[in-house]
Design a protein around this motif. Sequence first.
Motif, PDB file in Angstrom:
ATOM      1  N   SER A 207       9.893   3.444  10.481  1.00  0.00           N
ATOM      2  CA  SER A 207       8.804   4.406  10.639  1.00  0.00           C
ATOM      3  C   SER A 207       8.819   5.034  12.019  1.00  0.00           C
ATOM      4  O   SER A 207       8.952   4.347  13.031  1.00  0.00           O
ATOM      5  CB  SER A 207       7.464   3.716  10.406  1.00  0.00           C
ATOM      6  OG  SER A 207       6.396   4.584  10.727  1.00  0.00           O
ATOM      7  N   HIS A 209       6.087   6.682  12.902  1.00  0.00           N
ATOM      8  CA  HIS A 209       4.680   6.871  13.199  1.00  0.00           C
ATOM      9  C   HIS A 209       3.876   5.592  13.390  1.00  0.00           C
ATOM     10  O   HIS A 209       2.830   5.616  14.037  1.00  0.00           O
ATOM     11  CB  HIS A 209       4.022   7.690  12.073  1.00  0.00           C
ATOM     12  CG  HIS A 209       4.762   8.933  11.710  1.00  0.00           C
ATOM     13  ND1 HIS A 209       5.541   9.030  10.584  1.00  0.00           N
ATOM     14  CD2 HIS A 209       4.870  10.122  12.351  1.00  0.00           C
ATOM     15  CE1 HIS A 209       6.080  10.240  10.532  1.00  0.00           C
ATOM     16  NE2 HIS A 209       5.692  10.920  11.583  1.00  0.00           N
ATOM     17  N   ARG A 210       4.323   4.483  12.828  1.00  0.00           N
ATOM     18  CA  ARG A 210       3.499   3.275  12.822  1.00  0.00           C
ATOM     19  C   ARG A 210       4.228   2.082  13.439  1.00  0.00           C
ATOM     20  O   ARG A 210       5.438   1.933  13.331  1.00  0.00           O
ATOM     21  CB  ARG A 210       3.115   2.911  11.386  1.00  0.00           C
ATOM     22  CG  ARG A 210       2.248   3.944  10.691  1.00  0.00           C
ATOM     23  CD  ARG A 210       0.774   3.735  10.980  1.00  0.00           C
ATOM     24  NE  ARG A 210      -0.058   4.475  10.042  1.00  0.00           N
ATOM     25  CZ  ARG A 210      -1.325   4.204   9.794  1.00  0.00           C
ATOM     26  NH1 ARG A 210      -1.929   3.214  10.419  1.00  0.00           N
ATOM     27  NH2 ARG A 210      -2.009   4.942   8.941  1.00  0.00           N
ATOM     28  N   GLN A 211       3.417   1.196  14.028  1.00  0.00           N
ATOM     29  CA  GLN A 211       3.907  -0.079  14.512  1.00  0.00           C
ATOM     30  C   GLN A 211       3.795  -1.113  13.389  1.00  0.00           C
ATOM     31  O   GLN A 211       3.115  -0.875  12.386  1.00  0.00           O
ATOM     32  CB  GLN A 211       3.087  -0.520  15.727  1.00  0.00           C
ATOM     33  CG  GLN A 211       3.148   0.440  16.904  1.00  0.00           C
ATOM     34  CD  GLN A 211       2.395  -0.070  18.114  1.00  0.00           C
ATOM     35  OE1 GLN A 211       2.416  -1.272  18.414  1.00  0.00           O
ATOM     36  NE2 GLN A 211       1.723   0.833  18.819  1.00  0.00           N
ATOM     37  N   GLY A 214       0.414  -1.727  12.017  1.00  0.00           N
ATOM     38  CA  GLY A 214      -0.300  -0.600  11.445  1.00  0.00           C
ATOM     39  C   GLY A 214      -0.834   0.376  12.471  1.00  0.00           C
ATOM     40  O   GLY A 214      -1.241   1.489  12.109  1.00  0.00           O
ATOM     41  N   ARG A 215      -0.849  -0.009  13.737  1.00  0.00           N
ATOM     42  CA  ARG A 215      -1.312   0.925  14.757  1.00  0.00           C
ATOM     43  C   ARG A 215      -0.324   2.089  14.903  1.00  0.00           C
ATOM     44  O   ARG A 215       0.871   1.930  14.664  1.00  0.00           O
ATOM     45  CB  ARG A 215      -1.476   0.211  16.101  1.00  0.00           C
ATOM     46  CG  ARG A 215      -2.633  -0.753  16.154  1.00  0.00           C
ATOM     47  CD  ARG A 215      -2.770  -1.355  17.544  1.00  0.00           C
ATOM     48  NE  ARG A 215      -1.581  -2.136  17.909  1.00  0.00           N
ATOM     49  CZ  ARG A 215      -1.364  -2.638  19.130  1.00  0.00           C
ATOM     50  NH1 ARG A 215      -2.244  -2.425  20.099  1.00  0.00           N
ATOM     51  NH2 ARG A 215      -0.270  -3.334  19.366  1.00  0.00           N
ATOM     52  N   HIS A 216      -0.863   3.248  15.304  1.00  0.00           N
ATOM     53  CA  HIS A 216      -0.011   4.413  15.490  1.00  0.00           C
ATOM     54  C   HIS A 216       0.837   4.254  16.752  1.00  0.00           C
ATOM     55  O   HIS A 216       0.366   3.751  17.781  1.00  0.00           O
ATOM     56  CB  HIS A 216      -0.871   5.680  15.596  1.00  0.00           C
ATOM     57  CG  HIS A 216      -1.517   6.078  14.302  1.00  0.00           C
ATOM     58  ND1 HIS A 216      -0.859   6.819  13.341  1.00  0.00           N
ATOM     59  CD2 HIS A 216      -2.743   5.822  13.802  1.00  0.00           C
ATOM     60  CE1 HIS A 216      -1.667   7.012  12.312  1.00  0.00           C
ATOM     61  NE2 HIS A 216      -2.813   6.413  12.563  1.00  0.00           N
ATOM     62  N   ARG A 217       2.078   4.694  16.676  1.00  0.00           N
ATOM     63  CA  ARG A 217       2.947   4.706  17.847  1.00  0.00           C
ATOM     64  C   ARG A 217       2.519   5.838  18.781  1.00  0.00           C
ATOM     65  O   ARG A 217       2.021   6.865  18.328  1.00  0.00           O
ATOM     66  CB  ARG A 217       4.402   4.882  17.425  1.00  0.00           C
ATOM     67  CG  ARG A 217       4.907   3.776  16.515  1.00  0.00           C
ATOM     68  CD  ARG A 217       6.348   4.027  16.118  1.00  0.00           C
ATOM     69  NE  ARG A 217       7.262   3.795  17.238  1.00  0.00           N
ATOM     70  CZ  ARG A 217       8.391   4.464  17.424  1.00  0.00           C
ATOM     71  NH1 ARG A 217       8.729   5.439  16.592  1.00  0.00           N
ATOM     72  NH2 ARG A 217       9.188   4.186  18.434  1.00  0.00           N
ATOM     73  N   GLN A 228       8.517  -0.316  15.990  1.00  0.00           N
ATOM     74  CA  GLN A 228       8.435   0.422  14.729  1.00  0.00           C
ATOM     75  C   GLN A 228       8.235  -0.505  13.541  1.00  0.00           C
ATOM     76  O   GLN A 228       8.830  -1.585  13.470  1.00  0.00           O
ATOM     77  CB  GLN A 228       9.739   1.212  14.494  1.00  0.00           C
ATOM     78  CG  GLN A 228       9.984   2.341  15.461  1.00  0.00           C
ATOM     79  CD  GLN A 228      11.333   2.989  15.202  1.00  0.00           C
ATOM     80  OE1 GLN A 228      12.358   2.523  15.689  1.00  0.00           O
ATOM     81  NE2 GLN A 228      11.326   4.069  14.433  1.00  0.00           N
ATOM     82  N   TRP A 241      -1.987   1.846   3.990  1.00  0.00           N
ATOM     83  CA  TRP A 241      -1.377   2.547   5.115  1.00  0.00           C
ATOM     84  C   TRP A 241       0.136   2.466   5.068  1.00  0.00           C
ATOM     85  O   TRP A 241       0.839   3.407   5.464  1.00  0.00           O
ATOM     86  CB  TRP A 241      -1.919   2.031   6.453  1.00  0.00           C
ATOM     87  CG  TRP A 241      -1.443   0.667   6.909  1.00  0.00           C
ATOM     88  CD1 TRP A 241      -2.091  -0.519   6.772  1.00  0.00           C
ATOM     89  CD2 TRP A 241      -0.216   0.371   7.612  1.00  0.00           C
ATOM     90  NE1 TRP A 241      -1.353  -1.553   7.318  1.00  0.00           N
ATOM     91  CE2 TRP A 241      -0.201  -1.023   7.855  1.00  0.00           C
ATOM     92  CE3 TRP A 241       0.858   1.143   8.043  1.00  0.00           C
ATOM     93  CZ2 TRP A 241       0.855  -1.668   8.512  1.00  0.00           C
ATOM     94  CZ3 TRP A 241       1.914   0.506   8.704  1.00  0.00           C
ATOM     95  CH2 TRP A 241       1.913  -0.875   8.944  1.00  0.00           C
ATOM     96  N   GLN A 242       0.677   1.340   4.550  1.00  0.00           N
ATOM     97  CA  GLN A 242       2.124   1.204   4.455  1.00  0.00           C
ATOM     98  C   GLN A 242       2.709   2.173   3.429  1.00  0.00           C
ATOM     99  O   GLN A 242       3.750   2.800   3.670  1.00  0.00           O
ATOM    100  CB  GLN A 242       2.486  -0.240   4.080  1.00  0.00           C
ATOM    101  CG  GLN A 242       2.205  -1.249   5.173  1.00  0.00           C
ATOM    102  CD  GLN A 242       2.358  -2.688   4.695  1.00  0.00           C
ATOM    103  OE1 GLN A 242       2.275  -2.978   3.489  1.00  0.00           O
ATOM    104  NE2 GLN A 242       2.566  -3.594   5.633  1.00  0.00           N
ATOM    105  N   ASP A 245       2.632   5.657   4.937  1.00  0.00           N
ATOM    106  CA  ASP A 245       3.611   5.761   6.022  1.00  0.00           C
ATOM    107  C   ASP A 245       5.030   5.839   5.471  1.00  0.00           C
ATOM    108  O   ASP A 245       5.842   6.673   5.897  1.00  0.00           O
ATOM    109  CB  ASP A 245       3.462   4.553   6.943  1.00  0.00           C
ATOM    110  CG  ASP A 245       4.405   4.598   8.126  1.00  0.00           C
ATOM    111  OD1 ASP A 245       4.418   5.625   8.835  1.00  0.00           O
ATOM    112  OD2 ASP A 245       5.121   3.614   8.347  1.00  0.00           O
TER     113      ASP A 245
END
Length: 371
Positions: A207, A209-211, A214-217, A228, A241-242, A245
């Motif tokens: 990803s 965009h996400r860690q 679930g937090r945003h990068r 990531q 969210w997964q 994403d």
Amino acid sequence: MSLGSGTGRRGRLLIGLLLAAVVLVTVGGVVISRLVGGPSPERAAAPAPTSATNTPAATPSSPPPPPGADITGPLNLLLVGVDTRVSVPGWEPHADAVLVLHVPRGLGRAYLFSLPRDLLVDIPAFPKAGYRGGRTKLTHAMSYGSRAPGRAKQPSAAQGYELLRSTVSGYTGLRIDAGAVVTFAGFDRLVDSLGGVDLYIDQRVASRHRQPDGRHRESAPGGYTGPQMVYEKGNRHLTGWQALDYARQRYISGGDYSRQRHQQQLIRALVGKILDQGLARDPDRVQQVVDALSDTLIYVGGRKLIDVAYALGGLPADRFALVGLPGRSVGSGGGYRGEQLTSVGRRFLTELRAGRADAYLAKNPSLRIKP
């Protein structure tokens, strides 16, 4: 239980909503929460989607006909995910993902296919936005159509949709009967209300965009930073969210074509789960899912959303075909200009309009995307 009952009606509506709406919230829309209906006057190659039948009038001894009972097809829905940033003044929305759901007459079959965002197409003139027309990438139709020349107004994605609809209709030869641009809002809750979704991940996806938690990068010049989230190949259970994403990632092997495939697989998995769980027989669960969608779709014009959704509610899950249209890059002077469908992909559109899609897919099984 009869279809006229509250539980059966809501369950049938739910399945139809997913066919007409889950597509939308998985493909990348981040701002607009609006469904735009009405036929496209340009290149109306297919007959009107609704065929008024002699629906018997309700009598005191019989229930009224269900919503959308006169919709017999064919029906073409344009489903758009938009890359837009309302926090940036003057930002013009781009069509980040473009899907078409074609339901032939009888509503017993459906074909879902994607058009590449960088597909080179002829975009017609659009005086409302001051656009004179030209040949460029499909994604720009939304942004060019969204402009409000001479006025201190934010670009309008709803107006941009009008030009995108005309462009897609002209390219595919299909009359677009309704369509949607939607927000991410509600999708996490939708998937989570179903208990997540089980999906076969066909390639390793990292990803942007996400860690992993679930937090945003964090955004940084040239990209994103931080650990990531990685989706490894195999059978996986994804939370809301997964799932969202995973379906957004296009900087992967196969690029946007792989992303198109993953989006369609996710849609099919969600529809299958709803059918497998028999949600129509569980009014409380149905209400949870309907509530998750309530702030995602706002219908504007055309047939009522409940009519379209209910009409599609009887579509069997095993008659929902995912189609991947192959393409290749187009260059000029050593530079990248965009994408074009191969002859096999373009021919599918011809066969689809002629009602011969099943025969063509049988001869070209590689076009079918496995759920």
